[in-house]
Design a protein around this motif. Structure first.
Motif, PDB file in Angstrom:
ATOM      1  N   GLY A   1      19.557  -0.278  15.505  1.00 54.06           N
ATOM      2  CA  GLY A   1      19.780  -0.403  16.939  1.00 54.06           C
ATOM      3  C   GLY A   1      18.792  -1.328  17.617  1.00 54.06           C
ATOM      4  N   GLN A   2      17.991  -2.052  16.819  1.00 53.66           N
ATOM      5  CA  GLN A   2      17.030  -3.037  17.342  1.00 53.66           C
ATOM      6  C   GLN A   2      15.985  -2.388  18.255  1.00 53.66           C
ATOM      7  N   ARG A   3      15.570  -1.179  17.902  1.00 54.02           N
ATOM      8  CA  ARG A   3      14.630  -0.441  18.744  1.00 54.02           C
ATOM      9  C   ARG A   3      13.241  -0.297  18.124  1.00 54.02           C
ATOM     10  N   VAL A   4      13.024  -0.911  16.964  1.00 53.58           N
ATOM     11  CA  VAL A   4      11.738  -0.763  16.275  1.00 53.58           C
ATOM     12  C   VAL A   4      11.037  -2.116  16.187  1.00 53.58           C
ATOM     13  N   PHE A   5       9.772  -2.127  16.572  1.00 52.63           N
ATOM     14  CA  PHE A   5       8.939  -3.320  16.474  1.00 52.63           C
ATOM     15  C   PHE A   5       7.695  -2.975  15.659  1.00 52.63           C
ATOM     16  N   GLN A   6       7.359  -3.805  14.706  1.00 53.47           N
ATOM     17  CA  GLN A   6       6.096  -3.615  14.014  1.00 53.47           C
ATOM     18  C   GLN A   6       4.976  -4.195  14.858  1.00 53.47           C
ATOM     19  N   ASN A   7       3.920  -3.416  14.970  1.00 53.76           N
ATOM     20  CA  ASN A   7       2.785  -3.783  15.818  1.00 53.76           C
ATOM     21  C   ASN A   7       1.508  -3.527  15.024  1.00 53.76           C
ATOM     22  N   GLY A   8       1.203  -4.471  14.117  1.00 51.86           N
ATOM     23  CA  GLY A   8       0.088  -4.243  13.205  1.00 51.86           C
ATOM     24  C   GLY A   8       0.431  -3.136  12.230  1.00 51.86           C
ATOM     25  N   LEU A   9      -0.420  -2.129  12.130  1.00 50.27           N
ATOM     26  CA  LEU A   9      -0.167  -0.995  11.246  1.00 50.27           C
ATOM     27  C   LEU A   9       0.690   0.071  11.910  1.00 50.27           C
ATOM     28  N   ARG A  10       1.050  -0.152  13.167  1.00 53.66           N
ATOM     29  CA  ARG A  10       1.828   0.823  13.921  1.00 53.66           C
ATOM     30  C   ARG A  10       3.213   0.257  14.251  1.00 53.66           C
TER      31      ARG A  10
ATOM     32  N   ASN B   1       0.860  -1.188   0.000  1.00 53.30           N
ATOM     33  CA  ASN B   1       0.000   0.000   0.000  1.00 53.30           C
ATOM     34  C   ASN B   1       0.895   1.236   0.000  1.00 53.30           C
ATOM     35  N   LEU B   2       0.943   1.936  -1.104  1.00 52.98           N
ATOM     36  CA  LEU B   2       1.881   3.031  -1.310  1.00 52.98           C
ATOM     37  C   LEU B   2       1.764   4.089  -0.219  1.00 52.98           C
ATOM     38  N   ASP B   3       2.906   4.389   0.418  1.00 55.04           N
ATOM     39  CA  ASP B   3       3.013   5.443   1.441  1.00 55.04           C
ATOM     40  C   ASP B   3       2.094   5.217   2.633  1.00 55.04           C
ATOM     41  N   GLU B   4       1.754   3.977   2.920  1.00 56.83           N
ATOM     42  CA  GLU B   4       0.874   3.685   4.047  1.00 56.83           C
ATOM     43  C   GLU B   4       1.483   2.673   5.013  1.00 56.83           C
ATOM     44  N   GLY B   5       2.797   2.429   4.902  1.00 55.01           N
ATOM     45  CA  GLY B   5       3.448   1.468   5.777  1.00 55.01           C
ATOM     46  C   GLY B   5       3.589   1.991   7.194  1.00 55.01           C
ATOM     47  N   PRO B   6       3.877   1.106   8.145  1.00 59.67           N
ATOM     48  CA  PRO B   6       4.041   1.512   9.551  1.00 59.67           C
ATOM     49  C   PRO B   6       5.081   2.618   9.695  1.00 59.67           C
ATOM     50  N   ILE B   7       4.713   3.683  10.394  1.00 64.46           N
ATOM     51  CA  ILE B   7       5.561   4.871  10.516  1.00 64.46           C
ATOM     52  C   ILE B   7       6.585   4.680  11.630  1.00 64.46           C
ATOM     53  N   ILE B   8       7.852   4.965  11.313  1.00 59.07           N
ATOM     54  CA  ILE B   8       8.943   4.833  12.280  1.00 59.07           C
ATOM     55  C   ILE B   8       9.269   6.167  12.921  1.00 59.07           C
ATOM     56  N   ASP B   9       9.326   7.231  12.105  1.00 60.63           N
ATOM     57  CA  ASP B   9       9.686   8.542  12.642  1.00 60.63           C
ATOM     58  C   ASP B   9       9.083   9.634  11.764  1.00 60.63           C
ATOM     59  N   GLN B  10       8.837  10.787  12.378  1.00 58.43           N
ATOM     60  CA  GLN B  10       8.320  11.954  11.663  1.00 58.43           C
ATOM     61  C   GLN B  10       8.906  13.218  12.263  1.00 58.43           C
ATOM     62  N   MET B  11       9.043  14.246  11.426  1.00 56.53           N
ATOM     63  CA  MET B  11       9.461  15.567  11.890  1.00 56.53           C
ATOM     64  C   MET B  11       8.634  16.630  11.198  1.00 56.53           C
ATOM     65  N   VAL B  12       8.464  17.758  11.878  1.00 56.22           N
ATOM     66  CA  VAL B  12       7.768  18.892  11.284  1.00 56.22           C
ATOM     67  C   VAL B  12       8.567  20.163  11.535  1.00 56.22           C
ATOM     68  N   GLU B  13       8.307  21.167  10.728  1.00 56.74           N
ATOM     69  CA  GLU B  13       8.944  22.471  10.869  1.00 56.74           C
ATOM     70  C   GLU B  13       7.907  23.544  10.587  1.00 56.74           C
ATOM     71  N   ARG B  14       7.994  24.655  11.336  1.00 53.60           N
ATOM     72  CA  ARG B  14       7.059  25.749  11.125  1.00 53.60           C
ATOM     73  C   ARG B  14       7.301  26.418   9.782  1.00 53.60           C
ATOM     74  N   ALA B  15       6.217  26.875   9.153  1.00 50.98           N
ATOM     75  CA  ALA B  15       6.291  27.650   7.910  1.00 50.98           C
ATOM     76  C   ALA B  15       5.399  28.867   8.057  1.00 50.98           C
ATOM     77  N   SER B  16       5.616  29.850   7.210  1.00 52.59           N
ATOM     78  CA  SER B  16       4.792  31.066   7.289  1.00 52.59           C
ATOM     79  C   SER B  16       4.464  31.556   5.891  1.00 52.59           C
TER      80      SER B  16
END
Length: 286
Positions: free
Chosen positions: A273-282, A229-244
């Motif tokens: 680093g063995q710190r990520v576990f898949q848990n269903g869709l999360r 499923n394109l761009d719908e895999g379990p998310i590992i990390d995200q970042m955001v930045e302010r815009a104006s």
């Protein structure tokens, strides 16, 4: 004084009482000193997750094979899915790129400084643009041009390269080709993609122009496991930045590139680093 080798034990299983005690007792009985112990019980899925980094304290340390054999008893008792690896051994990573270079440059830099404990087995690309960048760092560069006609055979060749190099993780560092469902299934749980938006968000071409036209106040990037499923895999990390309102598409693109590189690097670091576990869709990320 030379530091002792460290190992990481990664465990997931159905949640029940006694798991933490069993893990702690097993390690203590074998003279292990626990450096880090992370655990989480997901009450929704009923799963237990743990990542434990430890060292052997005694002078006579068991081999990893001996440790694995001994742990099987505990693993069977709790129906565990588990693995153990040398924390100091670099993970073998294959990077795929197209023409954008910012994520590849960042990964190469973090590898050179030791921030990422990885061995880059190869850079694979459907273009020749980034060959010099990879080869300057001593990394093999493999050109696999992709067309509608040759895509199946090129994906077969990619899997051959993964096998030949003992690659453990494939990283799509702005690789602009969609992987087939078959390839996604073959690389399930060991292929990370960086998406140029905070999913769910502006999909398709020119995401930063779309963001500009909508007057967004946040832009971001998402690192996730690749699925059919394109761009719908379990998310590992995200970042955001302010815009104006003063940020034009060029500025948004510049900020976005920085976010993409940082987010992808963090996701790779968590995975190796063995710190990520898949848990269903999360995912569970320690």
């Amino acid at each position: 004084m030379k530091s002792k080798p460290a190992f990481i034990l990664k465990v997931s299983c159905p949640g029940r009482s006694g798991i933490v005690a069993a893990l702690g007792n097993f390690l203590a009985d074998r003279g292990c000193f626990i450096k880090e112990f992370h655990q989480f019980d997901d009450l929704d899925s009923g799963r237990f997750f743990s990542s434990i980094e430890f060292v052997f304290e005694g002078n006579k340390n068991p081999s990893v094979d001996q440790f694995r054999a001994a742990f099987e008893v505990t693993a069977l008792r709790f129906d565990m899915e588990w693995e153990i690896r040398d924390a100091d051994k670099p993970a073998k990573v294959l990077i795929m790129v197209s023409k954008y270079d910012h994520c590849l440059r960042d990964l190469l830099y973090r590898r050179s400084t030791g921030e990422l404990n990885i061995e880059i087995t190869a850079v694979v690309s459907n273009h020749e643009d980034l060959r010099n960048l990879a080869e300057r760092e001593g990394v093999p560069y493999i050109h696999l041009p992709v067309t509608k006609e040759n895509k199946p055979e090129q994906e077969v060749r990619l899997l051959e390269i993964v096998k030949e190099t003992n690659t453990e993780l494939v990283v799509l560092a702005r690789y602009m080709q969609v992987l087939s469902n078959t390839l996604c299934e073959q690389l399930a749980g060991r292929c990370i993609n960086i998406h140029h938006s905070f999913l769910p968000g502006f999909k398709g071409a020119k995401p930063y122009l779309q963001a500009y036209e909508r007057g967004v106040k946040l832009i971001g990037a998402t690192a996730h496991y690749v699925t059919a499923n394109l761009d719908e895999g379990p998310i590992i990390d995200q970042m955001v930045e302010r815009a104006s309102h003063s940020h034009d598409p060029q500025h948004l693109t510049q900020v976005g590139r920085d976010i993409e590189a940082q987010t992808l690097a963090r996701a790779v670091k968590h995975h190796v680093g063995q710190r990520v576990f898949q848990n269903g869709l999360r995912t569970v990320v320690f």
